[in-house]
Design a protein around this motif. Structure first.
Motif: not given
Length: 868
Positions: A30, A32-34, A182, A185
């Motif tokens: 996790s 990256e932003e979940c 997710r 990025s």
């Protein structure tokens, strides 16, 4: 092995940026932003240590939920998300997402088909209508109870804010356990590709964006397409020229072939004429040679014929001698023929007696079955399975009185309920013991009676094992047909049998033919024929001539049966499997024909919907199963109450079994139960239903006579009757003349009898009279002798009487003189005592009266003696 898996994963992946990994979800993934993590098939859980939220399953469209308690191998930091899944035809639509680039992770695990094989579940996965996985086979990739992740699948969200994930089935039903979305990025976003071109004048490199490159590519492709069209036009012109040259060449070759054929014919004719001349010369030579040979043969044949004539003459004389001997032996031959005829008559009598004995045996056998009850109930309990033993389940069934047909259930606490059935089987009893008690009902089918044998009980209690069994330990269905073939072979001299088999399935109140190979063209319905029997038109009736064909037919029907999974049983039967055995019997002794049927029914499981915990299509199946079993219970209740209306038509199951359930048929029920304390409620429900079934009293059983054969025999009888009528008229005339002659003979016989009876009576009377005369003569002689003795006694008595009379007279004279003297003396004394008291005088008077009375009595006695 890793190389093989890599090649398999490469063949499945379509998006080169994504990859497949063989482990569960970990916290490190996790980075990256979940945005969200959907726990597919499960409920929402608390927030993880790394801030990941597991949402409940609310974004789906279609499919069913499946849950398991099995341990997940290499399940990562959150193995519980792999213990739930969504199965079937479904898709996911996730709304309200900001536009941009996202990464989608999909989590798979095989928790249903734990025994494989490969290829049982193959499907494709589409994200935003672009294929990301092709022909995914989880079992082939990682096996069972082990997770498989598809990570880093890119998805572009446009202004509508929607991510659409679709699962497409190729074989079996797709399955998924988790969906993680997710936000990608900036480092992970790939740069927009751009190319450079060099200027022809200044040699500078000019950057061209991808959109302009696409326009240039389209122009170049259009240029090449035009060139291809021109080349194709030139190719077509050349092809036409080649075709014209080829046609002219073929015409020239045909003319050459004609000339060659004419030359061949001329040469062949010359060759044939030479051959015919040579053959004729050879024939002449062979004919002359044959003539010489035939001449010799005929001479030898004449000599041999003369010898044969002489032999035939000697043989004729010998045969004439034997003929005379045969004439002499004709009486003995007649005796032998008579003896043979007597033996034939005895054989016919023995056949008749054997047929009478067979009918009596069948009658007694059916009376015994009726005495036991037309509906019989057998109870069978399975042993505890491995799962129940590992979870610590205990047995609630008491088999102490199983031999007497009694069964005890430990319900709650120390309370115990008892049930009684016709037979109770413990877990130690095998398939042979079960069929040994059911074989007597099976024989009734060959005797022309309808029979129904069905298995009832909770899912997982062994109904299918009892009815079908396995190839190594076969059940009632196979053993029934094996027994029928064995008995029919034993009776082959007196009966002929025609046996056929149908395998049906009642699924969601629809009838399915499990032996039909092609697609179902029309809906199967139950009809009633002109004889009143129920049947299903269009169903496949497989004729079985020997036991080797039976297992193939039964396996084909079992493989086509509808099954499914629920919380009670993973491979639960979702339908009623019905094996129908039709038997046509013909008695070779008297021509009687019967047509009977035997139903062998494996009912679906009877359990509550709350216990199975099914949804969707499984819920509809469970409702239809319970509805049909409830209809069966209503029929049993109506039969037990002897109701005038039996609700057979409330279900396809009871409607099919109408001819063989109740009425004049025989019925056997196997109630299957579980020994586990977890199933005690379902066990008691099954036993209570079986107790109601055992209390039903049916009508006496009746043979199912084949009316088709009866109509043929009726036609033959009508023809025979018409022929007999003409003969009866001639016979009637003969009988009348015979009756007249017999009446005259009877009259003469009666007269003769009457005369004989009169003669006998007269002879009897003469005998009586002679005997009476002899007796009277004897009596007369006896009386004469008695009279002589009495005369002598009379004389002696007369002398004695005279002497007594004299003596009495003398005594009377003396006594009277004495009495008179005494009276005188008393009178004197009275006179002397006149002066005495009155009492004394009265006393004396009384004495005087008594004395006078005594004197009178003595006088009377003396007079009577004298008279005697």
């Amino acid at each position: 092995m890793e190389d093989a898996n890599d090649s398999l994963f490469d063949s499945m992946l379509v998006d080169s940026s994504s990859k497949l990994i063989q482990n569960g979800f970990a916290r490190s993934q996790s980075s990256e932003e979940c945005v969200m993590f959907v726990n597919v098939g499960g409920e929402a859980t608390n927030e993880g240590a790394d801030g990941v939220k597991f949402l409940s399953d609310t974004f789906f469209d279609g499919g069913d939920v499946f849950l398991t308690n099995e341990a997940i191998v290499e399940g990562g930091d959150y193995p519980s998300i792999y213990q739930s899944a969504r199965v079937g035809s479904f898709s996911y639509r996730i709304d309200n997402l900001p536009p941009g680039q996202y990464l989608v992770d999909l989590h798979f695990v095989e928790i249903i088909n734990v025994n494989g094989p490969k290829g049982m579940r193959v499907f494709n996965v589409y994200i935003q209508e672009e294929k990301v996985l092709s022909e995914l086979d989880i079992y082939a990739a990682v096996g069972v109870n082990k997770p498989l992740q598809l990570i880093d699948c890119r998805a572009t969200v446009k202004d509508d804010g929607v991510i659409l994930i679709r699962f497409e089935s190729l074989n079996g039903r797709p399955i998924v356990s988790g969906i993680c979305i997710r936000r990608a990025s900036k480092e992970s976003v790939p740069p927009v590709p751009s190319d450079f071109i060099e200027c022809n004048y200044c040699a500078a490199q000019i950057e061209i964006p991808s959109s302009q490159i696409k326009v240039m590519q389209t122009k170049s492709t259009a240029k090449y397409e035009n060139k291809i069209k021109e080349l194709t036009m030139q190719c077509e012109l050349k092809a036409k020229e080649c075709y014209e040259a080829w046609t002219s060449l073929t015409e020239m070759s045909r003319e050459v072939e004609k000339v060659q054929m004419e030359l061949d014919q001329v040469t062949f004719k010359s060759f044939t004429t030479e051959l015919t001349a040579e053959k004729q010369a050879e024939n002449l030579r062979s004919i002359s040679n044959r003539y010489e040979l035939d001449k010799k043969k005929w001479a030898e044949a004449i000599i041999s014929l003369q010898e044969k004539v002489q032999l035939m003459k000697s043989e004729q004389s010998r045969l004439s001698f034997k003929a005379h001997e045969c004439v002499d032996s004709i009486p003995e031959l007649n005796k032998m023929v008579y003896a043979v005829q007597e033996l034939v008559k005895q054989c016919e009598d023995l056949k008749v007696k054997y047929y009478e004995e067979m009918t009596q045996r069948k009658k007694l056998f059916n009376e015994v079955q009726e005495a036991k009850g037309n509906i019989r109930v057998f109870c069978r309990c399975r042993p505890l399975n491995k799962v129940e033993m590992s979870s610590g389940c205990t047995t609630v069934v008491d088999f102490d009185a199983a031999k007497d047909g009694c069964l005890g259930i430990l319900a709650t606490g120390s309370s115990k309920k008892s049930f009684r059935f016709d037979r109770v089987y413990t877990p130690k009893d095998d398939q042979v013991d079960v069929f040994a008690d059911a074989s007597s009902m099976v024989i009734s089918v060959l005797d022309g009676y309808n029979v129904c044998i069905f298995a009832y009980g909770q899912t997982g209690t062994g109904k299918t094992f009892t009815m079908e069994g396995t190839e190594q330990n076969r059940g009632v269905n196979y053993r029934t047909l094996e027994h029928l073939f064995r008995v029919s072979k034993e009776r082959s001299e007196t009966f002929s049998y025609d046996i056929s088999v149908s395998v049906l399935e009642v699924y969601n109140e629809q009838i399915r033919d499990l032996l039909a190979t092609g697609p179902a063209s029309k809906r199967l319905e139950i009809k009633q024929n002109y004889e009143g029997h129920h049947h299903v038109p269009g169903v496949v009736e497989a004729k079985v001539d020997n036991i080797s064909d039976v297992w193939t037919v039964l396996q084909a029907g079992s493989n086509a049966r509808a099954i499914g999974s629920n919380n009670v049983n993973e491979h639960s039967s979702r339908s009623h499997c019905m094996l129908c055995i039709m038997v046509k019997t013909k008695n070779l002794m008297n021509g009687e024909c019967t047509k009977s049927k035997l139903w062998l029914v494996d009912l679906s499981g009877s359990e509550r919907l709350a216990k199975t915990d099914v949804q969707g299509e499984r819920l509809k199946e469970a409702q239809n199963i319970n509805r049909s079993l409830s209809a069966l219970g209503d029929v049993i209740s109506a039969l037990a109450a002897k109701s005038s209306h039996i609700p057979y038509r409330n279900s396809k199951l009871t409607h099919l079994l109408q001819d063989s359930l109740g009425g004049d048929s025989k019925t056997l029920m196997f109630v299957q139960i579980s020994p586990s304390d977890q199933d005690v409620g379902e066990t008691l429900s099954s036993l209570n239903f079986a107790t109601r079934v055992r209390g039903v009293e049916l009508d006496p059983v009746k043979k199912q006579i084949d009316t088709g054969e009866l109509q043929k025999t009726k036609a033959m009888l009508d023809k025979a009757r018409s022929e007999c009528r003409s003969k009866e008229e001639s016979l009637r005339k003969l009988e009348e003349s015979l009756q007249n002659i017999e009446s005259k003979a009877k009259g003469k016989d009666n007269i003769h009898k009457n005369l004989q009876e009169k003669i006998k009576e007269l002879e009897g009377q003469i005998k009586l009279k002679t005997s009476m005369q002899n007796q009277s003569e004897k009596q007369v002689s006896q009386l004469c002798e008695r009279l002589k003795g009495k005369e002598e006694t009379c004389c002696t008595l007369q002398h004695k009487v005279k002497e007594l009379e004299r003596k009495i007279k003398e005594q009377l004279q003396t006594e009277t003189a004495n009495f008179q003297q005494k009276v005188w003396d008393l009178e004197k004394k009275l006179k002397d005592q006149l002066q005495g008291s009155e009492s004394e005088s009265s006393f004396l008077k009384d004495k005087i009266k008594e004395l006078e009375r005594k004197l009178k009595e003595q006088e009377q006695n003396s007079e009577s003696l004298l008279k005697q």
